[in-house]
Motif scaffolding. Structure first.
Motif, PDB file in Angstrom:
ATOM      1  N   MET A  99       0.819  -1.219   0.000  1.00 43.18           N
ATOM      2  CA  MET A  99       0.000   0.000   0.000  1.00 43.18           C
ATOM      3  C   MET A  99       0.853   1.270   0.000  1.00 43.18           C
ATOM      4  SD  MET A  99      -2.834  -1.431   2.720  1.00 43.18           S
ATOM      5  CE  MET A  99      -3.873   0.025   2.858  1.00 43.18           C
ATOM      6  N   GLY A 100       2.183   1.099   0.012  1.00 45.84           N
ATOM      7  CA  GLY A 100       3.061   2.275  -0.021  1.00 45.84           C
ATOM      8  C   GLY A 100       3.005   3.093   1.258  1.00 45.84           C
ATOM      9  N   ARG A 101       2.832   2.403   2.357  1.00 42.26           N
ATOM     10  CA  ARG A 101       2.722   3.121   3.646  1.00 42.26           C
ATOM     11  C   ARG A 101       4.053   3.097   4.389  1.00 42.26           C
ATOM     12  NH1 ARG A 101      -2.928   4.557   4.257  1.00 42.26           N
ATOM     13  NH2 ARG A 101      -3.663   3.964   2.194  1.00 42.26           N
ATOM     14  N   ASP A 102       4.145   3.993   5.337  1.00 37.40           N
ATOM     15  CA  ASP A 102       5.377   4.131   6.102  1.00 37.40           C
ATOM     16  C   ASP A 102       5.672   2.902   6.967  1.00 37.40           C
ATOM     17  OD1 ASP A 102       7.573   5.871   6.426  1.00 37.40           O
ATOM     18  OD2 ASP A 102       6.913   6.297   8.467  1.00 37.40           O
ATOM     19  N   ASN A 103       4.647   2.118   7.256  1.00 32.44           N
ATOM     20  CA  ASN A 103       4.858   0.909   8.067  1.00 32.44           C
ATOM     21  C   ASN A 103       5.252  -0.295   7.213  1.00 32.44           C
ATOM     22  OD1 ASN A 103       2.412   0.524   6.804  1.00 32.44           O
ATOM     23  ND2 ASN A 103       1.407  -0.404   8.578  1.00 32.44           N
ATOM     24  N   GLY A 104       5.416  -0.092   5.908  1.00 33.15           N
ATOM     25  CA  GLY A 104       5.748  -1.209   5.019  1.00 33.15           C
ATOM     26  C   GLY A 104       7.145  -1.752   5.276  1.00 33.15           C
ATOM     27  N   LEU A 105       7.357  -2.955   4.801  1.00 31.27           N
ATOM     28  CA  LEU A 105       8.607  -3.674   5.034  1.00 31.27           C
ATOM     29  C   LEU A 105       9.812  -2.864   4.553  1.00 31.27           C
ATOM     30  CD1 LEU A 105       9.514  -6.436   6.105  1.00 31.27           C
ATOM     31  CD2 LEU A 105       9.067  -7.382   3.843  1.00 31.27           C
ATOM     32  N   MET A 106       9.663  -2.179   3.432  1.00 30.43           N
ATOM     33  CA  MET A 106      10.749  -1.331   2.925  1.00 30.43           C
ATOM     34  C   MET A 106      10.274   0.115   2.770  1.00 30.43           C
ATOM     35  SD  MET A 106      10.778  -4.549   1.260  1.00 30.43           S
ATOM     36  CE  MET A 106      10.894  -4.467  -0.512  1.00 30.43           C
ATOM     37  N   ARG A 107       9.266   0.424   3.529  1.00 25.51           N
ATOM     38  CA  ARG A 107       8.676   1.773   3.555  1.00 25.51           C
ATOM     39  C   ARG A 107       8.270   2.252   2.155  1.00 25.51           C
ATOM     40  NH1 ARG A 107      12.148   5.696   7.128  1.00 25.51           N
ATOM     41  NH2 ARG A 107      10.210   6.859   7.169  1.00 25.51           N
ATOM     42  N   GLY A 108       7.877   1.305   1.327  1.00 21.46           N
ATOM     43  CA  GLY A 108       7.359   1.674   0.013  1.00 21.46           C
ATOM     44  C   GLY A 108       8.405   1.803  -1.071  1.00 21.46           C
ATOM     45  N   THR A 312      -4.710  -4.962   8.237  1.00 22.85           N
ATOM     46  CA  THR A 312      -5.320  -4.116   7.208  1.00 22.85           C
ATOM     47  C   THR A 312      -5.680  -2.746   7.790  1.00 22.85           C
ATOM     48  OG1 THR A 312      -6.264  -6.107   6.227  1.00 22.85           O
ATOM     49  CG2 THR A 312      -7.173  -4.004   5.493  1.00 22.85           C
ATOM     50  N   GLU A 313      -6.292  -2.769   8.951  1.00 24.88           N
ATOM     51  CA  GLU A 313      -6.697  -1.500   9.570  1.00 24.88           C
ATOM     52  C   GLU A 313      -5.489  -0.645   9.914  1.00 24.88           C
ATOM     53  OE1 GLU A 313      -9.757  -0.417   9.365  1.00 24.88           O
ATOM     54  OE2 GLU A 313     -10.029  -2.371   8.381  1.00 24.88           O
ATOM     55  N   LYS A 314      -4.445  -1.297  10.436  1.00 24.07           N
ATOM     56  CA  LYS A 314      -3.222  -0.548  10.768  1.00 24.07           C
ATOM     57  C   LYS A 314      -2.631   0.087   9.512  1.00 24.07           C
ATOM     58  CE  LYS A 314      -1.495  -2.984  14.845  1.00 24.07           C
ATOM     59  NZ  LYS A 314      -0.636  -4.083  15.237  1.00 24.07           N
ATOM     60  N   CYS A 315      -2.664  -0.654   8.431  1.00 17.35           N
ATOM     61  CA  CYS A 315      -2.089  -0.126   7.179  1.00 17.35           C
ATOM     62  C   CYS A 315      -2.924   1.032   6.641  1.00 17.35           C
ATOM     63  CB  CYS A 315      -1.979  -1.229   6.127  1.00 17.35           C
ATOM     64  SG  CYS A 315      -0.743  -2.465   6.546  1.00 17.35           S
ATOM     65  N   LYS A 316      -4.231   0.879   6.719  1.00 15.30           N
ATOM     66  CA  LYS A 316      -5.107   1.966   6.241  1.00 15.30           C
ATOM     67  C   LYS A 316      -4.874   3.237   7.053  1.00 15.30           C
ATOM     68  CE  LYS A 316      -8.979  -0.677   4.308  1.00 15.30           C
ATOM     69  NZ  LYS A 316     -10.329  -1.201   4.579  1.00 15.30           N
ATOM     70  N   ALA A 317      -4.584   3.051   8.338  1.00 18.05           N
ATOM     71  CA  ALA A 317      -4.388   4.209   9.215  1.00 18.05           C
ATOM     72  C   ALA A 317      -2.970   4.767   9.129  1.00 18.05           C
ATOM     73  CB  ALA A 317      -4.699   3.807  10.658  1.00 18.05           C
ATOM     74  N   ALA A 318      -2.044   3.970   8.592  1.00 21.34           N
ATOM     75  CA  ALA A 318      -0.634   4.393   8.570  1.00 21.34           C
ATOM     76  C   ALA A 318      -0.440   5.515   7.558  1.00 21.34           C
ATOM     77  CB  ALA A 318       0.259   3.207   8.224  1.00 21.34           C
ATOM     78  N   PRO A 319       0.471   6.435   7.858  1.00 22.19           N
ATOM     79  CA  PRO A 319       0.728   7.510   6.905  1.00 22.19           C
ATOM     80  C   PRO A 319       1.478   6.984   5.686  1.00 22.19           C
ATOM     81  CG  PRO A 319       2.280   7.606   8.733  1.00 22.19           C
ATOM     82  CD  PRO A 319       1.306   6.498   9.046  1.00 22.19           C
ATOM     83  N   PRO A 320       1.351   7.698   4.567  1.00 16.16           N
ATOM     84  CA  PRO A 320       2.189   7.327   3.418  1.00 16.16           C
ATOM     85  C   PRO A 320       3.656   7.584   3.771  1.00 16.16           C
ATOM     86  CG  PRO A 320       1.044   9.392   2.996  1.00 16.16           C
ATOM     87  CD  PRO A 320       0.518   8.853   4.296  1.00 16.16           C
TER      88      PRO A 320
ATOM     89  N   LYS B 100      20.661  -1.827  -7.091  1.00 18.22           N
ATOM     90  CA  LYS B 100      19.316  -1.428  -6.662  1.00 18.22           C
ATOM     91  C   LYS B 100      18.874  -2.077  -5.359  1.00 18.22           C
ATOM     92  CE  LYS B 100      17.617   0.041 -11.143  1.00 18.22           C
ATOM     93  NZ  LYS B 100      18.661  -0.291 -12.100  1.00 18.22           N
ATOM     94  N   SER B 101      19.578  -3.146  -4.993  1.00 15.84           N
ATOM     95  CA  SER B 101      19.137  -3.926  -3.839  1.00 15.84           C
ATOM     96  C   SER B 101      19.073  -3.078  -2.567  1.00 15.84           C
ATOM     97  CB  SER B 101      20.098  -5.104  -3.670  1.00 15.84           C
ATOM     98  OG  SER B 101      19.816  -5.793  -2.501  1.00 15.84           O
ATOM     99  N   ARG B 102      20.128  -2.323  -2.300  1.00 15.04           N
ATOM    100  CA  ARG B 102      20.156  -1.523  -1.075  1.00 15.04           C
ATOM    101  C   ARG B 102      18.993  -0.524  -1.043  1.00 15.04           C
ATOM    102  NH1 ARG B 102      24.076  -0.117   2.681  1.00 15.04           N
ATOM    103  NH2 ARG B 102      25.713  -1.187   1.522  1.00 15.04           N
ATOM    104  N   TYR B 103      18.771   0.137  -2.167  1.00 17.55           N
ATOM    105  CA  TYR B 103      17.708   1.150  -2.219  1.00 17.55           C
ATOM    106  C   TYR B 103      16.332   0.497  -2.064  1.00 17.55           C
ATOM    107  CZ  TYR B 103      14.718   4.956  -3.747  1.00 17.55           C
ATOM    108  OH  TYR B 103      13.749   5.917  -3.793  1.00 17.55           O
ATOM    109  N   MET B 104      16.100  -0.548  -2.846  1.00 17.21           N
ATOM    110  CA  MET B 104      14.773  -1.182  -2.848  1.00 17.21           C
ATOM    111  C   MET B 104      14.406  -1.747  -1.484  1.00 17.21           C
ATOM    112  SD  MET B 104      14.310  -3.171  -6.465  1.00 17.21           S
ATOM    113  CE  MET B 104      15.480  -4.455  -6.124  1.00 17.21           C
ATOM    114  N   THR B 105      15.423  -2.201  -0.748  1.00 20.18           N
ATOM    115  CA  THR B 105      15.134  -2.822   0.538  1.00 20.18           C
ATOM    116  C   THR B 105      15.224  -1.822   1.688  1.00 20.18           C
ATOM    117  OG1 THR B 105      17.433  -3.500   0.897  1.00 20.18           O
ATOM    118  CG2 THR B 105      16.038  -5.032  -0.305  1.00 20.18           C
ATOM    119  N   ASN B 106      15.279  -0.550   1.338  1.00 19.59           N
ATOM    120  CA  ASN B 106      15.383   0.515   2.334  1.00 19.59           C
ATOM    121  C   ASN B 106      16.592   0.315   3.251  1.00 19.59           C
ATOM    122  OD1 ASN B 106      14.497   2.965   3.485  1.00 19.59           O
ATOM    123  ND2 ASN B 106      13.452   1.866   5.140  1.00 19.59           N
ATOM    124  N   GLY B 107      17.705  -0.049   2.593  1.00 18.94           N
ATOM    125  CA  GLY B 107      18.967  -0.124   3.326  1.00 18.94           C
ATOM    126  C   GLY B 107      19.230  -1.436   4.044  1.00 18.94           C
TER     127      GLY B 107
END
Lengths: 340, 326
Positions: A99-108, A312-320, B100-107
């Motif tokens: 969802m491109g949110r700040d809580n994402g695994l790689m923050r989007g 899902t709810e946490k993600c919807k509430a999370a900031p981009p 690209k790996s470092r960037y895509m994985t947020n470091g």
């Protein structure tokens, strides 16, 4: 590939055991529910871009992940949500990334096709077909060189068997005797085209194994027990210096190749036939066969549903994601400067 | 101080780093038992053994992919791609995976590796074994790109590349392997992203890389003795990171800029530098910057044709002299 009836002896000698079976079931269910949720969020336009779901292929991801030890490494493709979740990455982290949110695994910054969590041994999801097979070889080479006992497990689709990197990696892994396990998820279609239309042999991975001196291993990927047992064997082989394995898992994706694909190319009745062999359905019956109560199963169902709902709810509430990270981590110094 | 060939400097550079750090490993085609097709890795296999110096099949994707997987998980691999032209068959790793790996994985991930490769023309090998491919690599965010011109720089920049936490493409010039130069004793470690002024001059700045460096120096000598034009010659050494301060500082003194590039003209590194100078030092310039490059052509095999294609001393001198109105 019909299920065998269990005898009393099977129950007593059950090699997998109740605890592991419940883990296998729960892992498959987390994938099923999270993938279904990802699909729903697409329809609500809360997930942008593309997405490649593993609905119907949960048995492969769960079987291999549940047989791993802490420290073993997973290398995934763009169809990597399942393998990421199977290593224990929280649903919230995965959905947040989609969802491109700040809580994402790689923050989007990575998105659906590049899920990575080093913490969980998920060493990346690679969106260029075949690229990660040699990379998994390299991680296995490190283990061999340093005398470490972890196994590198590399997942890919049937389509990957027709690209050069597959063949380079197989040969390389064998001649260097690397502790790597190659897992082909044969879901019968390379994107939109039946794999059999574009492949010289019937089993795209299995029939290539002999070219690299490896045994042909083709298993039922929709039965998590079968997958789990084969995974254990391959990991043991790798850890004991026995070298690589190539395992083809027969399975089927219930949805199209990606978000954009309604999968109209499938012959009538094919999906319905495979849904009779739905890995979740098979596993529910398996649990019942082994005497696990309806209540225990429905407790897991409710628990997983709640986990996915809450995520899902946490993600919807999370900031981009903040624009502050737009240009970070291009280089190891944390920035993107290429000049003084 | 000892005199060492560029080829032997490669051996010494790799050796220095492998002695220092057990995590440095080396792989490539014919690099171990055979000592490399350019004999630039002779003796490493005997010195460091079969676990650290490894022959591979002709599988460039496997070589670079394995280097990446090893780098991500704790080793510091040096991978050799025999001819830089072959980067085209494993470009996915150069373009998509390493950088690209470092960037895509947020470091989350790292990729500390070096790809050494034989670059450049002069060996009469024709269009697929002679190219200068530094620009293929320079354009990709996340990579570093280095090209030494002297034995001393080979050792120092190779050491810096191995110790660098980012993926580095290290371009050795095939036609420089036999040149010799003075090299100090003991450990040599240089700094990436530093250009070197090899000859001071007040009238014009000449930027060059790898094999074009000796040609630029010879041209500067000729321009001084025959035409009274004093050129400052800068060995760029590292395209990424790029030492723009040294370049801009020189242009501020000489007010004239020439680049000498072995690569075909379009999108060459000189074009990027000219753009930087136009943007940041326009009012320092007394005339238009001039790029002296190989034309937008593949390289021919015959010695006569190949020589005619590349920038040479006569062409460089003539172009600078005419531009300077001398």
């Amino acid at each position: 590939m019909r299920m065998q009836a269990r005898t009393e002896t099977d129950l007593i000698n059950d090699d997998i055991g109740e605890t592991k079976r419940l883990e296998l079931y729960k892992t498959q269910l987390v994938i099923r529910d999270a993938e279904q949720r990802a699909h729903d969020l697409f329809l609500q336009n809360l997930v942008k871009g593309t997405s490649h779901l593993s609905l119907g292929q949960e048995g492969v991801a769960a079987g291999f992940a549940c047989a791993m030890k802490h420290g073993d490494l997973s290398f995934c493709t763009y169809r990597g949500h399942a393998h990421t979740l199977a290593r224990g990455v929280p649903v919230e982290k995965v959905l947040g990334e989609l969802m491109g949110r700040d809580n994402g695994l790689m923050r989007g910054k990575g998105g659906s096709m590049h899920l990575t969590s080093e913490l969980h041994g998920v060493m990346g999801s690679y969106a260029i077909i075949g690229a990660h097979l040699p990379i998994a070889c390299g991680a296995a080479w490190r283990a061999q060189y340093k005398g470490q006992k972890d196994v590198s497990v590399c997942f890919f689709g049937d389509g990957t068997t027709n690209i050069g990197a597959f063949h380079e990696a197989l040969n390389f892994a064998v001649i260097w005797n690397l502790p790597v396990v190659f897992v082909c998820e044969n879901n019968l279609y390379m994107e939109y085209t039946p794999i059999s239309d574009v492949t010289a042999v019937q089993n795209p991975a299995g029939d290539r194994a002999s070219a690299y001196g490896l045994p042909k291993i083709v298993i039922d990927g929709n039965d998590a027990d079968v997958v789990y047992r084969e995974a254990l064997k391959a990991y043991d082989r790798a850890r004991s210096g026995g070298g690589p394995s190539l395992i083809e898992c027969l399975t089927y994706r219930h949805s199209g190749h990606s978000r954009a694909d309604p999968a109209k190319y499938r012959p009538e009745g094919e999906l319905e036939r495979w849904k009779q062999r739905d890995p979740i359905k098979i596993y529910r019956e398996r649990l019942a066969q082994f005497g696990i109560s309806e209540k225990a199963i429905s407790d897991i169902d409710a628990h997983v549903k709640r986990e996915v709902d809450e995520a899902t709810e946490k993600c919807k509430a999370a900031p981009p994601t903040s624009l502050d990270i737009l240009t970070t981590d291009v280089y190891a110094d944390g920035g993107y400067a290429w000049r003084n | 101080m000892a005199e060492l060939s560029y080829r032997d400097a490669v051996i010494r550079g790799i050796s220095q780093e492998m002695e220092r750090d057990q995590d440095v490993v080396f792989l490539g085609e014919d690099v171990a038992k055979a000592g490399g097709v350019f004999k630039a890795t002779v003796g490493l296999y005997d010195k460091f053994g079969p676990l650290r110096v490894r022959d591979t099949p002709i599988s460039e994707q496997a070589i670079l992919g394995a280097a990446m997987g090893a780098a991500m998980t704790g080793l510091k691999p040096i991978a050799e791609i025999m001819f830089s032209d072959f980067i085209a068959v494993c470009f996915d790793y150069i373009a998509n995976e390493f950088p690209k790996s470092r960037y895509m994985t947020n470091g989350q991930t790292k990729c500390p590796l070096v790809v050494r490769t034989g670059n450049g023309a002069g060996s009469r090998f024709g269009a697929q074994h002679s190219q200068s491919v530094e620009n293929w690599c320079m354009m990709i965010p996340g990579l570093k790109v280095v090209a030494p011109s002297s034995p001393r720089d080979v050792i120092g920049l190779l050491a810096a590349s191995v110790r660098d936490p980012d993926p580095v493409i290290f371009l050795e010039h095939k036609s420089l392997y036999s040149i010799k130069g003075e090299v100090p004793d003991g450990e040599i470690v240089d700094t990436l992203g530093t250009a070197k002024i090899l000859r001071p001059g007040k009238d014009a700045t000449i930027l060059a890389l790898a094999m074009m460096v000796p040609r630029a120096l010879a041209s500067a000598e000729k321009l001084a003795t025959e035409h009274g034009i004093e050129c400052e010659v800068i060995d760029v050494r590292s395209l990424v990171p790029l030492d723009t301060q040294t370049i801009l500082g020189s242009v501020a003194r000489t007010n004239r800029l020439f680049t000498v590039e072995e690569n075909p003209r379009l999108c060459g590194w000189g074009a990027e530098i000219v753009s930087i100078v136009a943007d940041e030092a326009f009012y320092d310039l007394d005339g238009p910057p001039v790029r002296i490059t190989t034309p937008h052509c593949p390289l021919p095999a015959s010695d006569l044709l190949e020589d005619a294609m590349l920038p040479n001393v006569d062409r460089i001198v003539d172009r600078i002299r005419r531009t300077m109105g001398a």
